[in-house]
Scaffold this active site. Structure first.
Site, mmCIF file in Angstrom:
data_model
loop_
_atom_site.group_PDB
_atom_site.id
_atom_site.type_symbol
_atom_site.label_atom_id
_atom_site.label_comp_id
_atom_site.label_asym_id
_atom_site.label_seq_id
_atom_site.Cartn_x
_atom_site.Cartn_y
_atom_site.Cartn_z
ATOM 1 N N GLN A 88 0.793 -1.221 0.000
ATOM 2 C CA GLN A 88 0.000 0.000 0.000
ATOM 3 C C GLN A 88 0.830 1.278 0.000
ATOM 4 O O GLN A 88 0.316 2.337 -0.358
ATOM 5 C CB GLN A 88 -0.964 -0.010 1.187
ATOM 6 C CG GLN A 88 -1.978 -1.141 1.102
ATOM 7 C CD GLN A 88 -2.941 -1.151 2.272
ATOM 8 O OE1 GLN A 88 -2.740 -1.867 3.236
ATOM 9 N NE2 GLN A 88 -3.986 -0.361 2.186
ATOM 10 N N ASN A 117 -1.717 -10.508 8.796
ATOM 11 C CA ASN A 117 -2.707 -9.452 8.965
ATOM 12 C C ASN A 117 -4.068 -9.946 8.475
ATOM 13 O O ASN A 117 -4.200 -10.425 7.352
ATOM 14 C CB ASN A 117 -2.322 -8.220 8.135
ATOM 15 C CG ASN A 117 -3.421 -7.159 8.166
ATOM 16 O OD1 ASN A 117 -3.597 -6.464 9.143
ATOM 17 N ND2 ASN A 117 -4.200 -7.076 7.077
ATOM 18 N N GLU A 118 -5.057 -9.870 9.343
ATOM 19 C CA GLU A 118 -6.442 -10.183 9.002
ATOM 20 C C GLU A 118 -6.552 -11.408 8.089
ATOM 21 O O GLU A 118 -7.014 -11.318 6.952
ATOM 22 C CB GLU A 118 -7.101 -8.982 8.342
ATOM 23 C CG GLU A 118 -7.151 -7.781 9.253
ATOM 24 C CD GLU A 118 -7.747 -6.557 8.587
ATOM 25 O OE1 GLU A 118 -8.130 -6.638 7.401
ATOM 26 O OE2 GLU A 118 -7.830 -5.512 9.227
ATOM 27 N N TYR A 131 -12.207 -1.296 13.785
ATOM 28 C CA TYR A 131 -12.714 -0.136 13.055
ATOM 29 C C TYR A 131 -14.132 0.245 13.452
ATOM 30 O O TYR A 131 -14.482 1.414 13.442
ATOM 31 C CB TYR A 131 -12.673 -0.406 11.548
ATOM 32 C CG TYR A 131 -11.287 -0.345 10.970
ATOM 33 C CD1 TYR A 131 -10.786 0.819 10.437
ATOM 34 C CD2 TYR A 131 -10.455 -1.467 10.972
ATOM 35 C CE1 TYR A 131 -9.511 0.889 9.905
ATOM 36 C CE2 TYR A 131 -9.181 -1.417 10.444
ATOM 37 C CZ TYR A 131 -8.709 -0.239 9.917
ATOM 38 O OH TYR A 131 -7.432 -0.175 9.403
ATOM 39 N N GLU A 148 -5.051 -1.708 14.439
ATOM 40 C CA GLU A 148 -5.440 -0.719 13.442
ATOM 41 C C GLU A 148 -6.776 -0.117 13.866
ATOM 42 O O GLU A 148 -7.643 -0.827 14.390
ATOM 43 C CB GLU A 148 -5.634 -1.321 12.039
ATOM 44 C CG GLU A 148 -4.400 -1.781 11.322
ATOM 45 C CD GLU A 148 -4.733 -2.380 9.953
ATOM 46 O OE1 GLU A 148 -5.811 -2.065 9.390
ATOM 47 O OE2 GLU A 148 -3.915 -3.166 9.443
ATOM 48 N N GLU A 157 -5.433 1.835 -1.305
ATOM 49 C CA GLU A 157 -6.391 1.120 -0.462
ATOM 50 C C GLU A 157 -7.027 -0.045 -1.219
ATOM 51 O O GLU A 157 -8.216 -0.068 -1.515
ATOM 52 C CB GLU A 157 -7.462 2.086 0.056
ATOM 53 C CG GLU A 157 -6.962 3.062 1.115
ATOM 54 C CD GLU A 157 -6.604 2.385 2.432
ATOM 55 O OE1 GLU A 157 -6.931 1.195 2.602
ATOM 56 O OE2 GLU A 157 -6.004 3.050 3.290
ATOM 57 N N TRP A 158 -6.165 -0.999 -1.571
ATOM 58 C CA TRP A 158 -6.600 -2.246 -2.178
ATOM 59 C C TRP A 158 -7.517 -1.994 -3.371
ATOM 60 O O TRP A 158 -7.157 -1.292 -4.284
ATOM 61 C CB TRP A 158 -7.224 -3.164 -1.112
ATOM 62 C CG TRP A 158 -6.298 -3.372 0.048
ATOM 63 C CD1 TRP A 158 -6.449 -2.890 1.316
ATOM 64 C CD2 TRP A 158 -5.028 -4.056 0.047
ATOM 65 N NE1 TRP A 158 -5.370 -3.242 2.105
ATOM 66 C CE2 TRP A 158 -4.480 -3.961 1.359
ATOM 67 C CE3 TRP A 158 -4.310 -4.751 -0.921
ATOM 68 C CZ2 TRP A 158 -3.259 -4.517 1.706
ATOM 69 C CZ3 TRP A 158 -3.079 -5.312 -0.574
ATOM 70 C CH2 TRP A 158 -2.573 -5.192 0.721
ATOM 71 N N PHE A 180 -7.492 7.247 3.854
ATOM 72 C CA PHE A 180 -7.431 6.931 5.281
ATOM 73 C C PHE A 180 -6.257 7.606 5.985
ATOM 74 O O PHE A 180 -6.139 7.504 7.201
ATOM 75 C CB PHE A 180 -7.303 5.416 5.476
ATOM 76 C CG PHE A 180 -8.601 4.659 5.425
ATOM 77 C CD1 PHE A 180 -9.286 4.356 6.584
ATOM 78 C CD2 PHE A 180 -9.124 4.255 4.215
ATOM 79 C CE1 PHE A 180 -10.484 3.648 6.546
ATOM 80 C CE2 PHE A 180 -10.318 3.548 4.155
ATOM 81 C CZ PHE A 180 -11.000 3.249 5.326
#
Length: 596
Positions: free
Chosen positions: A135, A283-284, A418, A498, A556-557, A565
């Site tokens: 990113q 991550n996730e 989030y 995050e 952002e993907w 962000f």
């Protein structure tokens, strides 16, 4: 085509209710866009052209320069960066701009320093910012790096909504020194970043050569952080699978990825032992595994795996890779702590005193958070709701030894927190869904609602439309969520790994005074941080760090450069960074609430 029309097209998932990013995360069985998030979709015959990818297993394992160029040919031409050496800051200090005027009268909203002024964060608390390699780094093909699945995806039809890539983006690969100096000036004491596997092993596999230039780059980056009082927090994998592994055997939908990841992890641990004190393996992973089922990634599934089973085969392999990496971490006596970054939320029953919605919350918690939390923190196994619903040919079962390896393979709990939202049962009821594998909400059998069931009020403030399918600002429910995490998966330490918000319509702004006035994001951070303080002091939740997503605007993907962000603006022509109000508010808040 209008972005939201295009987005609605991409959000059609076929045959799997597991896809969701819910990242940074996802909602129920819906696919989502998140910072650290992505939309994974299934190809339809009437919309988007088929992606270009060779049959899995047909690419020869040629570890030469010619072999690497063959892999890059799968991606196609890339944009070269404007410079290819690390830029040295002209000064090691940055003067912050004069503080912005108050947003509101003090009787309505106190200044950041005056929010709960009597409360302090515990000694050693991490005030962090977060990024991820794909990113922010750019320099996509420089210094021996191999291609990743996201370098490939950004060139596929419909892969990224605004048709941008990560080729140059923030060029943090060569500008990291300036970025470290800028966040250090804010008082940031930790930076959570990810290491690109394809920079260390361009071909990904354990029997392929190490790229020494990649190892040296991250070594220099880590040292520079430490020199400026910013603790490096490293993630081994943030969704950027080496493209070679997808071509060779189908990436993490194949068990072959397990040993290759462990070898990569051991190489990195040995290289940076003693300098990085906090590590994340993945991550996730739930969101990442959801991506494998959707377009265009589902053209590279391992033999015998389809879009319905891919998320669960991937989850099984990722957990084995995580447990194996942690075992190696401890056997090597690596200094520090290690876990993985979980995501999503538990959920609030949409209708009060409704047993179906309460059960839907439990199903949501099991499929979203529980899938990677129960194995690590409570049972070593999948949540019972998952094994009761999914047959073994969907969800591989752990052996008794694998359960032992899973349990305790995390030193703390990390949550990308989030939002918290309402969860409801399917309109035709949970039983009708669970008993019908063709049901559109099977197997999780719940829905996420963005508004209450009484008068239709929103669960929270809405973000930019690019993220409105999954993100809302929900500070009022943050404390109960964090307390719920500690109750369900108790640990001695928790990080908010995050949290963040994309300012509505920021991408449409052209005047810098409007871009830097990110009111919604600033309010998000201030309200969340106040609640985190109360969680620590009144609820006893052992939170020891909070990391703002993101240090800077970034790729952002699937949303590309359009979703903003960052707490710093990036001019993608000059690469100049500019602090936004949110950055200065975070700085003021933490200077007042951190203990010296």
């Amino acid at each position: 085509m209008n972005l939201m029309i295009l987005l609605s097209l991409f959000l059609r998932i076929a045959g799997t209710a597991a896809v969701s990013r819910a990242s940074s995360g996802s909602a129920g069985s819906a696919s989502t866009l998140e910072p650290s998030s992505v939309v994974a979709t299934t190809q339809t015959s009437t919309s988007i052209p088929l992606p270009s990818f060779p049959p899995v297993g047909s690419t020869p394992r040629d570890f030469s320069k010619k072999g690497l160029e063959h892999l890059w040919n799968l991606v196609g031409p890339v944009q070269a960066p404007p410079f290819t050496t690390t830029r040295i800051p002209t000064s090691t200090t940055v003067a912050l701009p004069s503080p912005p005027p108050p947003l509101y009268p003090s009787f309505y909203a106190p200044a950041p320093k005056d929010i709960l002024p009597e409360l302090k964060f515990p000694s050693g608390f991490k005030f962090g910012v977060a990024t991820a390699a794909y990113q922010v780094e750019g320099a996509v093909k420089d210094e021996g790096k191999g291609p990743t699945v996201w370098d490939w995806n950004s060139r596929q039809p419909g892969g990224v909504l605004d048709n941008t890539t990560g080729d140059v983006v923030d060029l943090q690969y060569f500008l990291y020194k300036e970025d470290v100096v800028r966040v250090a000036a804010l008082g940031v004491n930790a930076h959570s970043f990810s290491i690109s596997w394809a920079r260390i092993f361009p071909f990904g596999t354990a029997d392929s050569p190490v790229n020494q230039a990649g190892l040296k780059h991250y070594s220099d980056l880590i040292d520079y952080h430490i020199q400026h009082g910013v603790a490096p927090v490293a993630t081994l994998f943030h969704w950027d699978t080496p493209l070679a592994l997808s071509a060779y055997y189908g990436g993490f939908t194949s068990p072959q990825a397990v040993n290759d990841f462990i070898h990569y992890a051991k190489t990195v641990f040995a290289a940076y032992n003693g300098r990085v004190k906090t590590w994340y393996t993945f991550n996730e992973p739930r969101v990442f595994c959801g991506q494998t089922a959707g377009f265009p990634f589902n053209v590279s599934l391992a033999p015998g795996v389809n879009s319905s089973t891919a998320p669960y085969q991937c989850a099984y392999n990722v957990l084995k890779a995580h447990a194996g990496a942690v075992k190696a971490f401890r056997q090597m006596k690596i200094q520090g702590e290690i876990a993985l970054k979980n995501d999503d939320f538990i959920g609030i029953p949409w209708r009060s005193n409704n047993s179906e919605d309460s059960l839907a919350v439990e199903r949501h918690a099991a499929f979203q958070l529980g899938s990677f939390s129960d194995p690590l923190y409570t049972t070593g196994d999948w949540p019972k709701i998952m094994t009761d619903t999914l047959p073994p040919d969907f969800l591989p079962r752990f052996t008794e030894q694998e359960k032992k390896d899973n349990l305790g393979s995390a030193d703390f709990f990390a949550i990308d927190s989030y939002r918290e939202q309402f969860v409801a049962a399917p309109p035709d009821g949970i039983e009708a869904c669970v008993s019908n594998s063709s049901h559109p909400l099977w197997p999780a059998c719940n829905t996420v609602e963005l508004f209450d069931s009484n008068a239709g009020w929103a669960a929270g403030v809405s973000p930019d439309p690019l993220s409105e399918t999954w993100l809302q600002a929900t500070p009022n429910t943050l404390r109960s969520f964090l307390k719920g995490l500690q109750t369900r998966w108790p640990t001695k330490k928790m990080y908010i790994s995050e949290f963040g918000f994309d300012e509505p319509f920021e991408n449409l702004r052209t005047e810098m005074f409007q871009i830097t006035e990110d009111v919604a994001r600033t309010n998000y951070y201030m309200t969340y941080l106040g609640q985190i303080l109360l969680s620590i002091h009144e609820d006893g939740v052992p939170i020891m760090g909070a990391f703002a997503w993101a240090m800077i605007d970034n790729a952002e993907w699937n949303s590309g450069l359009s979703a903003k962000f960052g707490i710093q603006h990036v001019n993608y022509t000059t690469l100049e960074r500019t602090y936004k109000r949110s950055a200065l508010s975070l700085s003021e808040f933490f200077r007042a609430h951190l203990q010296n």
